[in-house]
Design a protein around this motif. Structure first.
Motif, PDB file in Angstrom:
ATOM      1  N   GLY A 168      55.063   5.729  -5.531  1.00  0.00           N
ATOM      2  CA  GLY A 168      53.994   6.117  -4.994  1.00  0.00           C
ATOM      3  C   GLY A 168      52.707   6.413  -5.683  1.00  0.00           C
ATOM      4  O   GLY A 168      52.987   4.811  -6.764  1.00  0.00           O
ATOM      5  N   THR A 182      51.043  17.560   2.850  1.00  0.00           N
ATOM      6  CA  THR A 182      49.496  16.494   2.727  1.00  0.00           C
ATOM      7  C   THR A 182      49.166  16.782   3.876  1.00  0.00           C
ATOM      8  O   THR A 182      48.276  16.915   4.693  1.00  0.00           O
ATOM      9  CB  THR A 182      49.474  15.297   2.683  1.00  0.00           C
ATOM     10  OG1 THR A 182      48.785  14.436   2.841  1.00  0.00           O
ATOM     11  CG2 THR A 182      51.160  14.512   3.284  1.00  0.00           C
ATOM     12  N   THR A 210      56.302  11.588   3.565  1.00  0.00           N
ATOM     13  CA  THR A 210      55.627  11.994   2.176  1.00  0.00           C
ATOM     14  C   THR A 210      56.781  12.324   1.720  1.00  0.00           C
ATOM     15  O   THR A 210      57.380  13.612   1.683  1.00  0.00           O
ATOM     16  CB  THR A 210      54.287  12.760   2.740  1.00  0.00           C
ATOM     17  OG1 THR A 210      54.752  13.979   3.348  1.00  0.00           O
ATOM     18  CG2 THR A 210      53.148  12.225   2.963  1.00  0.00           C
ATOM     19  N   TYR A 212      57.550  14.349  -2.681  1.00  0.00           N
ATOM     20  CA  TYR A 212      56.568  15.040  -3.383  1.00  0.00           C
ATOM     21  C   TYR A 212      57.605  15.377  -4.763  1.00  0.00           C
ATOM     22  O   TYR A 212      58.098  15.762  -5.084  1.00  0.00           O
ATOM     23  CB  TYR A 212      56.286  16.437  -3.207  1.00  0.00           C
ATOM     24  CG  TYR A 212      55.120  16.073  -2.331  1.00  0.00           C
ATOM     25  CD1 TYR A 212      55.842  16.060  -0.805  1.00  0.00           C
ATOM     26  CD2 TYR A 212      54.439  16.134  -2.490  1.00  0.00           C
ATOM     27  CE1 TYR A 212      54.906  16.608   0.552  1.00  0.00           C
ATOM     28  CE2 TYR A 212      53.065  16.183  -0.690  1.00  0.00           C
ATOM     29  CZ  TYR A 212      54.322  15.927   0.609  1.00  0.00           C
ATOM     30  OH  TYR A 212      52.677  15.710   1.378  1.00  0.00           O
ATOM     31  N   TRP A 248      53.677  10.988  -5.787  1.00  0.00           N
ATOM     32  CA  TRP A 248      53.338  11.268  -4.422  1.00  0.00           C
ATOM     33  C   TRP A 248      53.941   9.826  -3.981  1.00  0.00           C
ATOM     34  O   TRP A 248      52.747   9.336  -3.985  1.00  0.00           O
ATOM     35  CB  TRP A 248      51.663  11.952  -4.253  1.00  0.00           C
ATOM     36  CG  TRP A 248      51.984  12.452  -2.454  1.00  0.00           C
ATOM     37  CD1 TRP A 248      52.722  12.914  -1.701  1.00  0.00           C
ATOM     38  CD2 TRP A 248      50.892  12.424  -1.686  1.00  0.00           C
ATOM     39  NE1 TRP A 248      51.982  12.842  -0.667  1.00  0.00           N
ATOM     40  CE2 TRP A 248      51.199  12.490  -0.925  1.00  0.00           C
ATOM     41  CE3 TRP A 248      49.149  11.415  -2.585  1.00  0.00           C
ATOM     42  CZ2 TRP A 248      49.587  12.138   0.302  1.00  0.00           C
ATOM     43  CZ3 TRP A 248      48.310  11.487  -1.325  1.00  0.00           C
ATOM     44  CH2 TRP A 248      48.691  12.194   0.136  1.00  0.00           C
ATOM     45  N   ALA A 250      54.828   7.885   0.456  1.00  0.00           N
ATOM     46  CA  ALA A 250      55.008   7.473   1.478  1.00  0.00           C
ATOM     47  C   ALA A 250      55.678   6.808   2.012  1.00  0.00           C
ATOM     48  O   ALA A 250      55.523   5.181   1.072  1.00  0.00           O
ATOM     49  CB  ALA A 250      53.040   7.540   2.019  1.00  0.00           C
ATOM     50  N   PRO A 259      50.209   6.285  -0.836  1.00  0.00           N
ATOM     51  CA  PRO A 259      49.719   7.451   0.420  1.00  0.00           C
ATOM     52  C   PRO A 259      48.358   7.870   0.683  1.00  0.00           C
ATOM     53  O   PRO A 259      47.605   7.868   1.717  1.00  0.00           O
ATOM     54  CB  PRO A 259      50.828   8.826  -0.853  1.00  0.00           C
ATOM     55  CG  PRO A 259      50.430   8.605  -2.143  1.00  0.00           C
ATOM     56  CD  PRO A 259      50.781   6.672  -1.616  1.00  0.00           C
TER      57      PRO A 259
END
Ligand code: ZN
Length: 266
Positions: A168, A182, A210, A212, A248, A250, A259
């Motif tokens: 990430g 996002t 995604t 977090y 963060w 993805a 991401p």
């Protein structure tokens, strides 16, 4: 000389750890499109005036040309196979070698079991492909104003043992910083995990997720649909971290991508 008739493949130039935004112009008589690549079948969705999909290019994929194809199904049942190529450029991700006391990297059996169970749970989520677009473009940074992070793809080697690369981006955030979605999506995980602490995972459709992590507070529940910029929780330092920040990440069709590459979708 014999001329061979070949269908020229459409080439998409991409980098390791990024995305390919694949589009085709609108065409009369087309019923559906599906992109086939390695063992993946990715729907190509009809939007206002084109066909589009997003393909994740894993940070560890071999650089060079990868063949794929798009199956175009017409209303009369005819199927046309269009060759495409992902031309993957190599990226030099930094590597750090560290010598540390074993006790700092070895987990207790209980923690090991917990981490393994949670990894399985996440793998199951990332292997699921919701065959529709849930997002409403464009994607935005979860912390408004921060347009890049650090450490994506960073490889760490502890005592000669390579660890999984950092999958990430780390964004600067003090504890209590609001963290925003996002884009539009469905909450598929919202709980405390061993490595990433309080964690939220959103499903945006077409296999785009995604993540977090390290939040001090979670403000959403599993099953809930969130809108772009909706508050997910507050930044913190939960899980295995040395200080507050937002991790963060993805996953796109299970590929680990930066991401921030999502911000290029338009
Ligand atoms: Zn991180």
């Amino acid at each position: 000389m014999i001329a061979a008739i070949v269908f020229a493949a459409t080439v998409f130039a991409v980098n390791q750890g990024s995305i390919a935004f694949v589009t085709f112009p609108d065409q009369a008589g087309v019923k559906s499109m599906e992109l086939h690549w390695s063992d993946k079948k990715i729907p190509v969705v009809h939007t206002e005036n084109k066909w589009e999909t997003v393909v994740g290019i894993d940070l560890d994929i071999k650089a060079g040309d990868h063949d794929a194809e798009v199956d175009v199904t017409y209303n009369d049942g005819k199927v046309e196979k269009r060759p495409i190529v992902f031309s993957v450029g190599s990226v030099k991700f930094p590597t750090t070698e560290l010598t540390v006391d074993d006790q700092f990297v070895r987990l207790s059996p209980a923690n090991q079991q917990r981490a393994a169970r949670e990894t399985k749970e996440l793998e199951k989520i990332y292997a699921t492909l919701t065959p529709e677009i849930l997002w409403s473009k464009p994607f935005r940074s979860p912390i408004p104003g921060q347009t890049k992070g650090s450490n994506f793809g960073h490889r760490r080697v502890f005592n000669g043992q390579p660890r999984a690369p950092h999958s990430g981006a780390d964004l600067k955030a003090s504890t209590g910083t609001p963290i925003h979605a996002t884009n539009r999506g469905r909450v598929v995980l919202a709980k405390n995990l061993f490595f990433t602490g309080n964690t939220v995972v959103l499903d945006h459709g077409l296999g785009i997720y995604t993540i977090y992590a390290h939040l001090s507070r979670i403000d959403v529940k599993v099953g809930q649909t969130v809108e772009e910029s909706q508050l997910l929780g507050l930044a913190g330092a939960t899980g295995r971290v040395t200080g507050p920040h937002l991790h963060w990440a993805a996953r796109i069709q299970d590929a680990r991508v930066d991401p921030f590459s999502l911000l290029s979708i338009q």
